[in-house]
Every structure is written in structure tokens, then in C-alpha cells.
Design a protein around this motif. Structure first.
Motif, PDB file in Angstrom:
ATOM      1  N   LYS A 111      -9.500  -0.491  -0.460  1.00 18.58           N
ATOM      2  CA  LYS A 111      -8.225  -1.205  -0.599  1.00 18.58           C
ATOM      3  C   LYS A 111      -7.879  -1.929   0.705  1.00 18.58           C
TER       4      LYS A 111
ATOM      5  N   GLN B  74      -2.251   5.317   2.443  1.00 11.70           N
ATOM      6  CA  GLN B  74      -2.993   4.136   2.896  1.00 11.70           C
ATOM      7  C   GLN B  74      -2.334   3.498   4.120  1.00 11.70           C
TER       8      GLN B  74
ATOM      9  N   ILE C 219       0.832  -1.200   0.000  1.00 14.09           N
ATOM     10  CA  ILE C 219       0.000   0.000   0.000  1.00 14.09           C
ATOM     11  C   ILE C 219       0.869   1.253   0.000  1.00 14.09           C
TER      12      ILE C 219
ATOM     13  N   GLU D  52     -11.858   4.972  -1.847  1.00 13.69           N
ATOM     14  CA  GLU D  52     -10.992   3.995  -2.517  1.00 13.69           C
ATOM     15  C   GLU D  52      -9.949   3.431  -1.551  1.00 13.69           C
ATOM     16  N   ASP D  53      -9.423   4.273  -0.676  1.00 12.10           N
ATOM     17  CA  ASP D  53      -8.454   3.795   0.320  1.00 12.10           C
ATOM     18  C   ASP D  53      -9.097   2.791   1.273  1.00 12.10           C
TER      19      ASP D  53
END
Length: 445
Positions: free
Chosen positions: A402, A365, A361, A398-399
């Protein structure tokens, strides 16, 4: 009433740490009616002589037409005052959290606990997890229980931000309005005191009347006197009028419940005023300490503490003694939670480095992952991450996705989007790791 009998009583009860006994409790211990009556008369006399009188709170109760409330400071009350002095001041809080990474996330959830538990104590059926999700996401409440919780949340924020300005009768109405408005206005009449036409009583679960509040016509004078009492700086007095802030906060709590100025929502208002006074006096940890979580586990004892004070000519020691016991336990639960949190955080952080996930990451992140690992069992939203980390809401989302794909968080469906939960333990983290199941619903959590 012989010296021998008095010594027997002292040895059997007082020297064994027996709580402040009401006649109802004493009669179960002493069967001889003559001895019981004689002993009780002597106890009442001794308590009256040693008590601190509270003339500003003069009330009318069935057992005494014009009664001056009083209080004796027991060992339990003294111990609780010492606990809050040592462990809940702003200085203690600063030292406790200065080494925490992203401690705001942990603190945010603790501030919501009292709003949720206080509403559940009043009958809200919403679960704590669903309530927490509602408050963090900011969604519109779906039913009366959720509206109660949202109202309590507004009220707790109100008292936290109010400051130390003098209190008046209109402020009590405003506080009630903040908590109650928008739930069922016809039923609760936000900010309006009950009238002589409102036949208000407090009943138990079987429908038995356990408290009939004073006549509505007495409320203006009684509440005015209460505000004078609130605004009097008893904590700085150098004579017999001194009251520790915890003791005074408990008395304020009792008086709102006893006077019952509103048709409904009195308990919530009383507990909010308790919190306001503690925060006003510098005990900042009370933003995160929930007394209602403990009160709702034993509501009968809470009610009994009120009744014992009322039926013994407004000896408030019974109620304050019980509330101080609850406060001491709540402070200890809060400290235990912090210690468990620290232990869990160390375990999770160690595993995160050892697993090699950091290499998969980016820097931003990694920071978010560290926050999640450092805050076990905490709910996150994209909007919250956006505000706290200075990124767009889309980037935040989005983070979070993930980290969920890597098993560091769990997505839970809420409306058209998701909320995200950090693992509460290393065992839970390992259970999630590598799974990409369909997001669970918050309602099923």
C-alpha cells in the motif's frame, strides 16, 4: 648534529604538525646523507627513551632477532582517544538516540556496514547494496564474495555478544571459524593455525612479497603471550604500563595481522578483535562505526603502516597513529551521517503531512509510513515488519504494498518476493510519488 640543525628540523617538521616520520619518509626530505644518518640516529634514540615498552609482545623480526615492541603516544593518538571518550561511550549513545522514532531500523543498517566493507577490503566484489539486501532478507549467499560478507556479519555479531570474558588462544580460533566456515573450507581451513608446511606470505597487487610472517613454530608461544596482553587491565594501571583502550585495541589489531596465524582471513579476524576490545571497554558506538570503509579507500596506506612498524624494530607508533587517524575520521563520518539523517527526516515528515497522504491510510500503516519516512534510504522486508510491529507477515506485506502504491516506498524484486526501500531524500520521494512502475531488481539498483 648541531643545535642549529636540530632547531631547523623542529621548525620545519615537528612544529608544523608533520606525522611520526619513518626513515623512508625522512630521506625524501633531507638529501644530505650525512645529516640524514645523524638525525635519524638521534630520532631513534629519543623515541626509544620516551616509548612505552610492550614486553609481553616480544617478537622476532629481520632487523632485530629478539625485539620488544614499543609505542610513543603522539598528539594525533591523544586527540583520537579524546574523541572516542567523548563521542562513542554508552552514555553518549543513549543521549544521542533517546529522541529517535524507531531508531532500531537505522541502527540495524549501520551494524551491517562494517561486515560488508571489511569483506570488500579483503577482495569481495559484491556491491554494498546487494550485500545489504542479502543480509536483511537472510537469503543464502550466491558466491564466494557474498559468503565472505555473511561470515563477517556472523563474526561481528559474535564479538558484539561475547562480553568481557578473558580471551585465550582457542577463542582466536573460534572467532576465525565463525567468520570463515562455509566459504571454501579447503582453502581457508577454518579455525586452524597455519603449519610449517604452509608457505604463507603477504604480497602486493604486483606479486611482490611485502611481509613474511614469523615461523609457524613460534605461533603457540606468541599467541599465548598476546592473550596475556589482551587480558591484562592496562586501562586501569597507575604507572607507565597504562594504555588507553583505543591504543590497546589498535595494538591487538596489529599483532594479529603481523603474526598472521591463519592461512587466510587474518585481516578480518584482526579487525573483529579491535571491535571486540572497544565494545568490551564500553565504547558502544563502535557497533555502528565502520573503519573498513575508510581502509578500503586507501589500502596501500594501511599496508604501509604495518611495514613501517615492522621495519623500524617493531615501533608500533606508525600503525597506531594511522589507525587512530582512521578512527577519528570514521567517528566523524558516523556523526555527520546522523546529522544528515535528522535533516532529511524533518524534510520528509513535513512533506508527508502537507501532502494529505495520512488521510488515505489506516493507523497501522501511518505508523509504518512514519518509520519509513524517518529512516531515509533503509531497506524493509515483510518478515522484519512482521517481527517489529507484531502483525502477520501477510499483513506486513500488504501494508508495504500500500505504501509503495502511494509512492512512499520503492519495491525491489528479490527472488520470489520483494524488499522495500524508503526514499533517501525529499527529491527522491517526489520522484517516486504516483508512479506504479514494475519493481526494479535489487541487482540493478
Amino acid at each position: 648534529m648541531t643545535p642549529e640543525f636540530i632547531m631547523d628540523y623542529l621548525v620545519e617538521y615537528r612544529l608544523k604538525g608533520t606525522p611520526y616520520l619513518h626513515y623512508d619518509q625522512l630521506k625524501r626530505r633531507i638529501r644530505d646523507a650525512e645529516k640524514l644518518l645523524s638525525l635519524w640516529q638521534h630520532i631513534v634514540m629519543a623515541r626509544r627513551i620516551s616509548a612505552t615498552q610492550l614486553p609481553l609482545l616480544r617478537t622476532r623480526v629481520p632487523s632485530a632477532r629478539n625485539c620488544i615492541p614499543r609505542i610513543n603516544i603522539t598528539a594525533l593518538i591523544q586527540k583520537s582517544c579524546s574523541v572516542v571518550d567523548r563521542l562513542t561511550s554508552s552514555a553518549a549513545e543513549t543521549e544521542r538516540y533517546e529522541k529517535f522514532d524507531a531508531a532500531d531500523y537505522l541502527m540495524d543498517e549501520l551494524t551491517l556496514a562494517e561486515a560488508i566493507a571489511s569483506s570488500q577490503l579483503e577482495g569481495a566484489a559484491t556491491t554494498s547494496r546487494v550485500a545489504l539486501e542479502m543480509l536483511k532478507v537472510g537469503r543464502i549467499p550466491r558466491d564466494e564474495g557474498e559468503k565472505m560478507i555473511m561470515g563477517n556479519y556472523r563474526m561481528m555479531n559474535y564479538v558484539s555478544e561475547r562480553g568481557s570474558a578473558p580471551f585465550n588462544v582457542e577463542e582466536i580460533q573460534a572467532l576465525h571459524r565463525v567468520a570463515i566456515e562455509g566459504i571454501s573450507d579447503d582453502k581457508y581451513t577454518p579455525g586452524q593455525f597455519r603449519t610449517v608446511n604452509d608457505k604463507i606470505v603477504v604480497a602486493d597487487h604486483q606479486g611482490n612479497v611485502i611481509h613474511t610472517p614469523p615461523d609457524a613454530g613460534t605461533l603457540p608461544d606468541a599467541l599465548e603471550s598476546l592473550c596475556v596482553f589482551i587480558n591484562t587491565p592496562h586501562e586501569s594501571a597507575e604507572d607507565e604500563t597504562y594504555l588507553h583502550p583505543l591504543v590497546k585495541a589498535c595494538i591487538i589489531h596489529f599483532m594479529i595481522g603481523y603474526l598472521h596465524p591463519f592461512k587466510d582471513g587474518n585481516g578480518r579476524t584482526a579487525r573483529a578483535m579491535f571491535y571486540w576490545y572497544m565494545l568490551k571497554c564500553g565504547y558502544t558506538a563502535f557497533r555502528y562505526i565502520s573503519i573498513s570503509k575508510l581502509l578500503k579507500n586507501a589500502p596501500a596506506k594501511y599496508v604501509r603502516a604495518y611495514l613501517y612498524s615492522e621495519t623500524d624494530e617493531m615501533d608500533l607508533t606508525y600503525f597506531v597513529n594511522y589507525q587512530c587517524e582512521i578512527v577519528s575520521r570514521a567517528v566523524q563520518e558516523y556523526l555527520d551521517y546522523i546529522q544528515q539523517f535528522i535533516h532529511t527526516r524533518v524534510e520528509l515528515r513535513s512533506w508527508l503531512y502537507d501532502s494529505g497522504i495520512f488521510s488515505q491510510i489506516n493507523t497501522r500503516q501511518r505508523e509504518l509510513a512514519t518509520i519509513a519516512i524517518n529512516q531515509p534510504g533503509i531497506l524493509f522486508t515483510a518478515a522484519e515488519v512482521c517481527a517489529r510491529m507484531g502483525v502477520s507477515e501477510n499483513t506486513a506485506r500488504e501494508d508495504l504494498k500500500k505504501l509503495t502504491a502511494l509512492g512512499l516506498m520503492k519495491a525491489m524484486k528479490e527472488g520470489k518476493g520483494n524488499v522495500y526501500l524508503s526514499p533517501r531524500s525529499l527529491f527522491e520521494l517526489k520522484k517516486w510519488r504516483g508512479k506504479n512502475d514494475k519493481a526494479a531488481s535489487v541487482q540493478d539498483w
